[in-house]
Write a protein that holds these residues in place. Structure first.
Motif, PDB file in Angstrom:
ATOM      1  N   LYS A   1       0.930  -1.381  -0.094  1.00  0.00           N
ATOM      2  CA  LYS A   1      -0.057   0.029  -0.020  1.00  0.00           C
ATOM      3  C   LYS A   1       0.859   1.365  -0.253  1.00  0.00           C
ATOM      4  N   THR A   2       2.212   1.197   0.330  1.00  0.00           N
ATOM      5  CA  THR A   2       2.974   2.316   0.433  1.00  0.00           C
ATOM      6  C   THR A   2       3.500   2.738  -1.010  1.00  0.00           C
ATOM      7  N   GLY A   3       3.323   2.038  -1.978  1.00  0.00           N
ATOM      8  CA  GLY A   3       3.778   2.136  -3.369  1.00  0.00           C
ATOM      9  C   GLY A   3       2.992   3.355  -4.190  1.00  0.00           C
ATOM     10  N   THR A   4       3.646   4.035  -5.035  1.00  0.00           N
ATOM     11  CA  THR A   4       2.815   4.903  -5.746  1.00  0.00           C
ATOM     12  C   THR A   4       2.628   4.523  -7.238  1.00  0.00           C
ATOM     13  N   GLY A   5       3.538   3.650  -7.739  1.00  0.00           N
ATOM     14  CA  GLY A   5       3.493   3.237  -9.077  1.00  0.00           C
ATOM     15  C   GLY A   5       4.174   4.317  -9.940  1.00  0.00           C
ATOM     16  N   LEU A   6       5.121   5.086  -9.241  1.00  0.00           N
ATOM     17  CA  LEU A   6       5.929   6.297  -9.882  1.00  0.00           C
ATOM     18  C   LEU A   6       7.268   5.714 -10.083  1.00  0.00           C
ATOM     19  N   GLY A   7       7.996   4.640  -9.342  1.00  0.00           N
ATOM     20  CA  GLY A   7       9.112   4.477  -9.216  1.00  0.00           C
ATOM     21  C   GLY A   7       9.662   3.844 -10.653  1.00  0.00           C
ATOM     22  N   LEU A   8       9.239   2.837 -11.341  1.00  0.00           N
ATOM     23  CA  LEU A   8       9.664   2.265 -12.697  1.00  0.00           C
ATOM     24  C   LEU A   8       9.608   3.428 -13.747  1.00  0.00           C
ATOM     25  N   TYR A   9       8.350   4.064 -13.721  1.00  0.00           N
ATOM     26  CA  TYR A   9       8.415   5.222 -14.511  1.00  0.00           C
ATOM     27  C   TYR A   9       9.456   6.064 -14.431  1.00  0.00           C
ATOM     28  N   LEU A  10       9.924   6.777 -13.362  1.00  0.00           N
ATOM     29  CA  LEU A  10      10.937   7.546 -12.915  1.00  0.00           C
ATOM     30  C   LEU A  10      12.314   6.981 -13.483  1.00  0.00           C
ATOM     31  N   CYS A  11      12.615   5.664 -13.423  1.00  0.00           N
ATOM     32  CA  CYS A  11      13.668   4.991 -13.712  1.00  0.00           C
ATOM     33  C   CYS A  11      13.681   5.104 -15.137  1.00  0.00           C
ATOM     34  N   TYR A  12      12.591   4.631 -15.756  1.00  0.00           N
ATOM     35  CA  TYR A  12      12.548   4.621 -17.474  1.00  0.00           C
ATOM     36  C   TYR A  12      12.949   6.112 -17.861  1.00  0.00           C
ATOM     37  N   GLN A  13      12.286   7.144 -17.033  1.00  0.00           N
ATOM     38  CA  GLN A  13      12.843   8.487 -17.698  1.00  0.00           C
ATOM     39  C   GLN A  13      14.045   8.952 -17.546  1.00  0.00           C
ATOM     40  N   ILE A  14      14.735   8.460 -16.408  1.00  0.00           N
ATOM     41  CA  ILE A  14      16.225   8.546 -16.184  1.00  0.00           C
ATOM     42  C   ILE A  14      17.127   7.818 -17.181  1.00  0.00           C
ATOM     43  N   ILE A  15      16.577   6.519 -17.454  1.00  0.00           N
ATOM     44  CA  ILE A  15      17.550   5.899 -18.391  1.00  0.00           C
ATOM     45  C   ILE A  15      17.467   6.589 -19.967  1.00  0.00           C
ATOM     46  N   LYS A  16      16.162   6.892 -20.053  1.00  0.00           N
ATOM     47  CA  LYS A  16      15.888   7.640 -21.416  1.00  0.00           C
ATOM     48  C   LYS A  16      16.660   8.974 -21.623  1.00  0.00           C
ATOM     49  N   ALA A  17      16.779   9.627 -20.564  1.00  0.00           N
ATOM     50  CA  ALA A  17      17.743  10.837 -20.461  1.00  0.00           C
ATOM     51  C   ALA A  17      19.014  10.702 -20.805  1.00  0.00           C
ATOM     52  N   HIS A  18      19.606   9.365 -20.539  1.00  0.00           N
ATOM     53  CA  HIS A  18      21.119   9.103 -20.743  1.00  0.00           C
ATOM     54  C   HIS A  18      21.141   8.071 -22.037  1.00  0.00           C
TER      55      HIS A  18
END
Length: 539
Positions: free
Chosen positions: A482-499
């Protein structure tokens, strides 16, 4: 095709697709009944026009039924198999009819199926299918077969096939409106019936928007400026020229004006209408931009509240809890220490969620500044494992490390990349059962460093993998936490894409999940020496 589909438009187009399939089924079945019962008004709903042929009524009914099964029961495996079988029958049957015209062979499917009951099939062209009709139905069957595959690339192909299919009945209808026989048939036995053209066009529309959130249909249903423009201009660019062209021909036939005057008038009216549409569309897009700027300003205010009113007090509480846990403010009992540790973990989880929201906001706004430098990934991964070691030990997980003796450096922001690996390893820990195994490996094909984080959890269902890197996507298993927001993997994807890298997922239910990070190296030299033996470390 990536798009920001508007849920309301997606629902409307999906509903329209369902209604289109029902219309085809409701109108095609009575035609077949009419042929067998000799009821003229069922055979020919449009008096004075060529009727829908018996076999076409069967093909259109089967195609409509197949589309309805995919739309209403697409998740049922048996329904998909039945829908594929119906689509296969339509494709094979219509293909045989097309080949009869192309190759002139004697096998006649229409005579075989209906010749015994309907003598008209032998003697009247009215009961025989035109090649354009058979081609359109063949494309409908092909489109349904692609739809039944259940994957986004096949949906895009099915939409292209549906668009191509729509051209044939559309040209025929234009020919009927303008009374130009060339567009609906070059001879009596090759004419496409008006009712057939209407049903096929409706069927093509239903198939095109069967998956309105993907492919070209996804672009039309999106909330982006392109989607708004298409929804406003596409109907006008089709209907207005048809209307003006018909009025020109109608006026000439009544003798209201000569052809040259009518052509000039048509051009002038088209120019004026086009510019009016452009001005209205530009105004609407400006209004949308203003509304989005207002919403972005509101989001900036929310981020300021998160930073000042939420994050700062939580950071202060985290420091106080750290002092209490370590005993710096006085000795606490074992039970109190255990409660304080849990409280600190919950507080840290809140801080992580807020930090994810803030970082995601910076990436979306283009305000995140990355500090690139040549970096060795192995120390970064080791640092992540060191920080997460208490959780690994607490769950009694077996950690397998497969690293080469040396990796080429990559040009990255070390802090951002550390966030990615921390998140991926933390997810592996969270979703691996106690006593399970986590494997982290690195390899270096030519010009790319690839790091894999593999767990032995339950795996991710295939239908959830398409949305894995979308914001607020958690899946059935993730919702248990219940503590997750579902944003972790999306943020990881954005970071890797920026690299300029790639983040992918390989998973099957029951066998675990592997996340693969691929980053370009800063050195692309070809090493012709024998490959070094990898070393395996076990924790």
């Amino acid at each position: 095709m990536s798009n920001h589909s508007n849920p309301r438009h997606v629902a409307n187009f999906r509903r329209a697709s369902l209604i289109g399939g029902l219309i085809c089924l409701v109108f095609a079945l009575p035609v077949l009944i009419g042929w067998f019962t000799r009821i003229d008004y069922l055979i020919n709903a449009i008096p004075g026009q060529i009727p829908v042929t018996p076999i076409l009524s069967v093909f259109i009914s089967l195609s409509a039924l197949s589309s309805l099964l995919l739309l209403t029961r697409g998740g049922d495996k048996r329904a998909r198999i039945l829908a594929d079988a119906l689509a296969g029958l339509v494709s094979v049957g219509s293909f045989l009819i097309v080949m009869r015209f192309v190759c002139h062979y004697r096998f006649d499917l229409e005579v075989l199926l209906f010749g015994h009951w309907l003598p008209e099939v032998h003697s009247s062209y009215l009961a025989r299918t035109a090649p354009t009709e058979a081609t359109a139905v063949f494309l409908a069957g092909l489109c349904l077969l692609f739809l039944g595959r259940g994957k986004a690339p096949y949906y895009a192909i099915s939409q292209l096939v549906a668009a191509l299919m729509a051209l044939l009945p559309f040209f025929a209808l234009v020919g009927y409106v303008y009374e130009v026989p060339f567009f609906y048939g070059v001879a009596a036995y090759t004419q496409m019936a008006m009712e057939t053209a209407l049903l096929l066009l409706i069927l093509a529309f239903a198939l095109f928007f069967a998956k309105p959130d993907t492919g070209i249909a996804g672009l039309i249903s999106s909330s982006d400026a392109g989607g708004v423009m298409l929804r406003r201009l596409l109907p006008a660019t089709i209907l207005i020229p048809l209307l003006y062209g018909w009025l020109k021909i109608f006026g000439q036939r009544l003798g209201l004006f000569e052809r040259d005057f009518g052509t000039t008038l048509l051009i002038l009216v088209m120019i004026v209408s086009t510019n009016i549409l452009l001005v209205l569309n530009a105004k609407h897009l400006n209004d949308l931009d203003a509304e989005r700027e207002r919403l972005l300003e509101q989001r900036d205010n929310v981020m300021a509240v998160l930073t000042h009113d939420l994050k700062n007090p939580l950071m202060a509480a985290d420091r106080v809890l750290e002092l209490l846990v370590t005993g710096a403010l006085g000795k606490v009992s074992g039970e109190q220490a255990e409660l304080l540790v849990k409280l600190k973990q919950s507080n840290q989880e809140l801080l992580n969620n807020i930090q994810n929201l803030l970082e995601l906001y910076r990436y979306d706004r283009g305000a995140q500044t990355l500090q690139f430098s040549e970096t060795d990934l192995l120390p970064i991964i080791s640092k992540c494992l060191e920080e997460l070691k208490p959780q690994i030990d607490n769950r009694k997980l077996k950690l397998q490390l497969f690293f080469p003796e040396q990796l080429s450096t990559v040009k990255v922001d070390a802090t951002a990349i550390k966030h990615v690996f921390t998140n991926l390893i933390h997810n592996a820990i969270k979703f691996t059962p106690d006593g399970g195994e986590i494997e982290i490996s690195a390899q270096e094909p030519l010009g790319v460093v690839i790091v894999k984080v593999k767990d032995t959890g339950k795996g991710i269902p295939r239908e959830e993998q398409e949305n894995l890197f979308k914001p607020f996507s958690r899946g059935a298993l993730g919702k248990k936490y219940k503590t997750g927001t579902g944003l972790g993997l999306y943020l990881c994807y954005q970071i890797i894409k920026a690299h300029h890298g790639v983040l992918t997922c390989i998973s099957e239910e029951g066998t675990g999940t592997t996340f693969v990070v691929s980053l370009p190296t800063t050195v692309h030299a070809i090493d012709l020496s024998p490959p070094q033996k990898e070393r395996a470390e076990t924790t």
